[in-house]
Each structure stands twice: as structure tokens, then as C-alpha cells.
Design an enzyme around this catalytic site. Sequence first.
Site, mmCIF file in Angstrom:
data_model
loop_
_atom_site.group_PDB
_atom_site.id
_atom_site.type_symbol
_atom_site.label_atom_id
_atom_site.label_comp_id
_atom_site.label_asym_id
_atom_site.label_seq_id
_atom_site.Cartn_x
_atom_site.Cartn_y
_atom_site.Cartn_z
ATOM 1 C CB CYS A 1 -1.774 6.394 2.837
ATOM 2 S SG CYS A 1 -2.959 5.554 3.878
ATOM 3 C CD GLU B 1 -2.193 1.826 2.095
ATOM 4 O OE1 GLU B 1 -2.141 2.967 1.603
ATOM 5 O OE2 GLU B 1 -2.247 1.591 3.298
HETATM 6 P P1 NDP Z 1 9.519 4.406 3.381
HETATM 7 O O1 NDP Z 1 9.069 3.653 2.199
HETATM 8 O O2 NDP Z 1 10.875 4.945 3.404
HETATM 9 O O3 NDP Z 1 9.379 3.519 4.696
HETATM 10 C C1 NDP Z 1 8.253 2.720 4.947
HETATM 11 C C2 NDP Z 1 8.673 1.574 5.837
HETATM 12 O O4 NDP Z 1 9.612 0.766 5.149
HETATM 13 C C3 NDP Z 1 9.367 1.992 7.105
HETATM 14 O O5 NDP Z 1 9.056 1.104 8.138
HETATM 15 C C4 NDP Z 1 10.839 1.866 6.739
HETATM 16 O O6 NDP Z 1 11.657 1.693 7.847
HETATM 17 C C5 NDP Z 1 10.792 0.625 5.908
HETATM 18 N N1 NDP Z 1 11.913 0.470 5.010
HETATM 19 C C6 NDP Z 1 12.535 1.420 4.277
HETATM 20 N N2 NDP Z 1 13.508 0.866 3.551
HETATM 21 C C7 NDP Z 1 13.514 -0.448 3.843
HETATM 22 C C8 NDP Z 1 14.316 -1.545 3.447
HETATM 23 N N3 NDP Z 1 15.284 -1.402 2.559
HETATM 24 N N4 NDP Z 1 14.058 -2.756 3.959
HETATM 25 C C9 NDP Z 1 13.063 -2.931 4.851
HETATM 26 N N5 NDP Z 1 12.281 -1.922 5.270
HETATM 27 C C10 NDP Z 1 12.510 -0.697 4.777
HETATM 28 O O7 NDP Z 1 8.463 5.496 3.621
HETATM 29 P P2 NDP Z 1 8.387 6.563 4.791
HETATM 30 O O8 NDP Z 1 7.607 6.002 5.898
HETATM 31 O O9 NDP Z 1 9.708 7.125 5.134
HETATM 32 O O10 NDP Z 1 7.544 7.632 4.041
HETATM 33 C C11 NDP Z 1 8.051 8.145 2.838
HETATM 34 C C12 NDP Z 1 6.921 8.403 1.909
HETATM 35 O O11 NDP Z 1 6.061 7.269 1.799
HETATM 36 C C13 NDP Z 1 6.010 9.499 2.359
HETATM 37 O O12 NDP Z 1 6.538 10.737 2.100
HETATM 38 C C14 NDP Z 1 4.785 9.161 1.566
HETATM 39 O O13 NDP Z 1 4.943 9.646 0.277
HETATM 40 C C15 NDP Z 1 4.753 7.679 1.560
HETATM 41 N N6 NDP Z 1 3.878 7.119 2.581
HETATM 42 C C16 NDP Z 1 2.810 6.418 2.209
HETATM 43 C C17 NDP Z 1 1.969 5.911 3.145
HETATM 44 C C18 NDP Z 1 0.830 5.072 2.795
HETATM 45 O O14 NDP Z 1 0.098 4.662 3.694
HETATM 46 N N7 NDP Z 1 0.564 4.734 1.569
HETATM 47 C C19 NDP Z 1 2.140 6.163 4.554
HETATM 48 C C20 NDP Z 1 3.333 6.887 4.856
HETATM 49 C C21 NDP Z 1 4.163 7.309 3.905
HETATM 50 P P3 NDP Z 1 12.603 2.889 8.376
HETATM 51 O O15 NDP Z 1 11.701 3.947 8.852
HETATM 52 O O16 NDP Z 1 13.372 2.249 9.461
HETATM 53 O O17 NDP Z 1 13.432 3.312 7.215
#
Ligand code: NDP
Length: 681
Positions: A294, A255
Site C-alpha cells: 500500500c 486504509e
Molecule cells: P478489496 O477491497 O477487494 O479487499 C480487501 C478486503 O476486503 C479483503 O479481505 C476482501 O475479502 C474484503 N472484502 C471485499 N468485499 C467485501 C465485502 N463486500 N464485505 C466484506 N469484506 C469484503 O481489495 P483487494 O485486497 O482485492 O485488493 C484490491 C486493491 O486494493 C488492490 O489492487 C489495491 O489497489 C488495493 N489495496 C490496498 C491496500 C492497502 O493497504 N491500502 C492493500 C492491498 C490492496 P475477499 O478477499 O474475500 O474478497
Amino acid sequence: MSVLKSFIAGQWVGEKPAKALPSAVNGEIVAHTHDDTLDFKNAVEYGRRVGGKNLMAMDFQERALALKAMALYLQEHKKELYALSMHTGSTKGDNGIDIDGGFGTLFSYASMGRRELPSGNVVHEGPVTPLGKNNHFAGTHILVPRGGVAVHIDAYNFPVWGMLEKFAPTFLAGMPSIVKPATSTCYVTELAVRLMQESGALPEGSLQLIIGSTGDLFDHLEEQDVVTFTGSAATARKLRNHPNIINRSIPFNAEADSLNSAILAPDVTPEHEEFDVFVKEIRREMTAKAGQKCTAIRRIFVPKDQVNAVCDKLKEQLSKITVGDPSVEGVRMGALASIDQLEDVKANIQELLKTSELVVGGEGNFKATGDGTEKGAFIEPHLLLCRNPESGCGAHDIEAFGPVATVIPYDTVEDAVELCSKGRGSLVTTLTTRDPAIAGRVAPLLAAFHGRLHLLDAEAAKESTGHGSPLPMLKHGGPGRAGGGEELGGIRAVHHYLQRTAIQGSPSMLAAVTREYVRGADLIETDVHPFRRHFEDLQINESLLTHRRTVTEADIVNFGCLSGDHFYMHFDEIAARDSQFGKRIAHGYFVLSAAAGLFVYPGEGPVLANYGLDTLRFIEPVAPGDTIRARLTCKRKIDQGRTSPDGHPQGVVVWDVQVHNQNDEMVASYDILTLVAKKPE
Ligand code: NDP
């Protein structure tokens, strides 16, 4: 110095501090992640071996009860979660969405599980389809727990709800979870997991928590495991393409970020209540969670001649929003979750401004309310206007994950649909119209590239749960850019963690596997009437073939007079003769009532109440002179652990009823639902 701990293989792990996690409100350090290396091989093995075994020692009904117990315990400790969550920049209202919304999801899955899932750990997904001419061979489907572990990776914006909306259906399905919250707000998730652990309702191994990186976790996943992800499209792409995920065909549900919309239909003008409702919804979506949802509205499609009116009204409403420390009285919008996120949002606004102009916001004199907020991640709402979308509009591609939305003019409502589709798949769109004909025409067009549509008029607004609220009973997720996944949607979410398998065999074999009577299976017939058996003693396939009854014209007349149903088919000889049956026939409800008269045991007994019918079909007509008899068979038993109002334990029994005529033709078929007492202690 507080160091957060992971909860791995039954141990809280984490001594050495690693990353400092500042408060989004004042920059003070709330906690540190830990620097200890986690043994992910052991974590997944422990999950499967210990968590899986403990969850399988329970059944769907017992796990549903455990979810409720966890929800109740969390609710008692809500204040602690609220206090900590303020550091993520959340206002009280935002916490309501994340924290109470999370509890609500647990409660919902607890009650859906109790109502819709069976006892045991096999879900029968009927109907049974005959595969041979003489009913010796048939097929059906069952769903069983997958046996692996579910890895849930969550975004930073909902540290409680994000975890619980994935955990609840996974737990109910009987699958252990390993959850990995986003680092910036993981201190709130850590507290929620600690509380769930303390509740005593969480079987050992059924929930593990990762603080920090997932290390080599993905290398240890196997075919029975599942991964779900919420976050950015870029991370989703990276993780779903992990070689082990691809090589082992491990289900991966994503998502991701989505450019959601609100459309003001051309029939709504500023004099209408719907105009205000539309503006209010946008204001709410821009400011709740400081736009870090989101589902938040990013694109606002407005008829060209309404652009000024919408912008003016939004300007007026957004100017009233006080931004600052959520603990200060009067603050309506809190901070973004981190300074990194603030920088990201500011950079995205600059990108958006290449094709749009600013209506509300801009650095200007903005100052957040509250002490120390200069170190916080605050930004005021930004409303943009893209006057000429035909010459390019960044809002179709760029997601500023904060209180930012762009107004985009359109000519016809079909143009609005076309523009909306440029988001390449979204979670949700709100269509505001007063005209059901517009909704009827436009909603199916929008549905093709949305996970959810919210149709808003003045009537719906009285009770609407809002554009941005994913609800446990409705699907959350969307196609294309929104990740292409699905979450929630009632009991369907549980099915994501179960394996669906087709089963072929004789009816008796199918009955043994599905733990439900299947027509054609061997029956158990004894001298004891099945209605005289207590819940525990009653066996699936236990059956009663009743005596016969010949239907007379007097029956039809009496039933017609009693019920007041004098439909011509029962009372008008001439009209009935001209009908497809060529004669007068008995009321279907008479057949139903007569069948009950044939099969009930009239004396006092363990059957306490009949609370409904399912799948009723009148198959052949019954006419005066026909002779009917019923077969009643115990089809399904569900032990929900309930007691009657006067304190007696009871269970649900579903009975298969078939009514046949003198030619052995089935005339009626249905299930009856009863409550049956358990044996006195
Ligand atoms: P990310 O995609 O960076 O992170 C989402 C999750 O994935 C976090 O728990 C993060 O952990 C984890 N993650 C990141 N890289 C890896 C990896 N290589 N391996 C395993 N896990 C990983 O998104 P963010 O939360 O930082 O948000 C960034 C953007 O995502 C926002 O600006 C928005 O555009 C979008 N977003 C969308 C949402 C939705 O519900 N659709 C909700 C929130 C954000 P860690 O924090 O430790 O890096």
C-alpha cells in the site's frame, strides 16, 4: 484436499471445500476455502461475552505480557509460515516484511504496553483541570475498554503483518478481535491464527477468524464495536456506508489504495550520493512484494533536466532483477498474489500508457525463472514516463498494484508539491534532498496531504528503515484517497479501541476513578514513612508532610561549589538585584536536592531506586531566609511483573512531590519514579 477452517465461537469450522486457492508461483492448489455457513450473530455475541470477559480478567500489563508470549511462540514456528507464504509469491525478503514485521509489531506493542500503560484497565489521560476556584471540583479524562468486538478486514498483500498490526493494539486495549483476511492469501493467516491459538497465551474468545465471506456480520454489530479495513477504496466506500455502520455510529477506520510518491529535489544531481540512494529506494519499492505494498512508490517526481539520468539509472538497476519462483536461488522478485491480480495490473498498465510511454518492461521476451512458473502470476517491473503531465497524467488516478511506477518531470519544487497533491491524499512520500532548507520549506506543504513523510539524504540512508515500512511507533494511514484513517502510531493505536470519557467531580472522586492521586484528594497519613512500605501495602494517596528547612546563603555557596554552578543569579549580588527577582536566589536543583533530603527515609527499605523525574517545574524562587517543606504522596502504582537483577519482585511507584515555602506558595512540583520491592514470599 486441505480445507481451511474459520475459528468461530471457540470452534474450528469448515468441512466442505469451496473456492480453490492456487499458488501464485505455479498454479497448484494450496488449499480450499470452506463452504460451511458461519453463524455471525453467535460470533459477535461470543466475542463480547466470552472474549471480552476473559480479556477484562487481565489488565494492560498482563495483556502486554501475553502479546510477548504469542510473539515468541510464533517466532519459534517461523519456518512453517515462511514455507507456506512462498505460495503467495513472496520471496524470503518479502516474508521478512510480512512475517518478521508482524512479530516485530507484537513485540513492540508488548513493550509499549508495559512501559506506557498502567496496571488495571483504566488509563488516566491528564492533566486534571481545576474547574472551581477552591479546588473542590475538577475535571480530567479516562480511557476504558469499549466492551464490544473489533472486526478487522485485511488486504491480501500482508496476510500476517496485516492481521497482527491491527490485532496487537486491539488485544492490548482489552477488545476481542474478529479477523477476516483477504481470500487469496488467507491460508497463511489461518496458520498464524492456529499458532497463536496453540501458544496458550490467547484467552478464549479474544481472536476469531473468518475464512471467506463476512455474510451478515455487519448486521449484528452494535454501538460498542469497531470496524477497521485495509484494501481498495471501492470496498472501503461500500462497507463504511453499510446502513448498520451509519445508523449505530460504529467507528470505521479505512486504509485504502494510495498513489505514493518519491520526489528528487532540484539540488540533487547524479554526482551526489543522494542520487543513487533515491534510485535504490525506488528500485526497492517497485520490487519488494512485487510492488504489492500500500506504501509502494507509484509516482516519481524528477526535475526536468534529470529525467534521462533517472530513467537510465533505473533501467540499469531494474534489468538486474530476476523475477520468478522465490525458492530458486538468485530470484529477487516473486509473483503477484493471484492471476486475477495479474490481469488487473496489466489492465491498469494499459490505462497508464494512454498518458505515458514505456521505459522498462512490456510483454516482450519476459519469462519468469523456475519450473511451472508459466502458470504463476509473474510480471516484470514496469517503469513508465509521463513526459507532459500538464496535458494529463493517469498516474495521479490509476493504481497498478504491482511493480509499476511512473516518472513525472517538474519545473520547480513547488510544482512537484502541486503535482504530488493530485494524488488526493497519500500514505507516504519520500523527499530526497541534501538541503535542510528545502526539506524545511517543502515538508510542511507535503504534510497537509500525507500520513507520513520520509526525508532521505545520504546520512539518513545509512539507517533508514525505508520509504515503504510502516513502523509500530509511527502513524500509518493517510488522508483522502488513502482512506482517511490511522493505524499504529505507538500507544495511540490502543486508544482507537478505548472510549475516552471526561470525568468531573471532587479530587477524591477523581482519584478513586483514575486510581491516581489527584491534588486536593483526601490524604492517607500514618506514622509509617511511605518509603517503608512494600509495593503491595502502599496505598494511592498515602502521604508524608516533612519537617521544614530554612535556606541560607551557606547552602547556596556550598551547592554552587559542589556542583560548579556559579550562575550570576546565585552568586552576583548586583546582577541578581537587576534581575526579575531583585535578589540572589537558590539553585532550582538545590531545592530539588533539599526536598529529597527532607522526604527520604534514610534506612534500608523496600524503595530500591529512584530512576527519574517527570513534569518538573520550579514555580517560585527560593531565596536565603525562605523556609521550605515537601509533601510526598503516592500517586500511581504499576505492577509490570518485573524482578530486580538479583531476582526480587518489584513494582513501579510514582510519587507526587510538592515543595512549599513559608507563605504556603508552591515553589517546586514534580513526580519521582521509583522501584519498590514486593513483600518477601
Ligand atoms: P478489496 O477491497 O477487494 O479487499 C480487501 C478486503 O476486503 C479483503 O479481505 C476482501 O475479502 C474484503 N472484502 C471485499 N468485499 C467485501 C465485502 N463486500 N464485505 C466484506 N469484506 C469484503 O481489495 P483487494 O485486497 O482485492 O485488493 C484490491 C486493491 O486494493 C488492490 O489492487 C489495491 O489497489 C488495493 N489495496 C490496498 C491496500 C492497502 O493497504 N491500502 C492493500 C492491498 C490492496 P475477499 O478477499 O474475500 O474478497
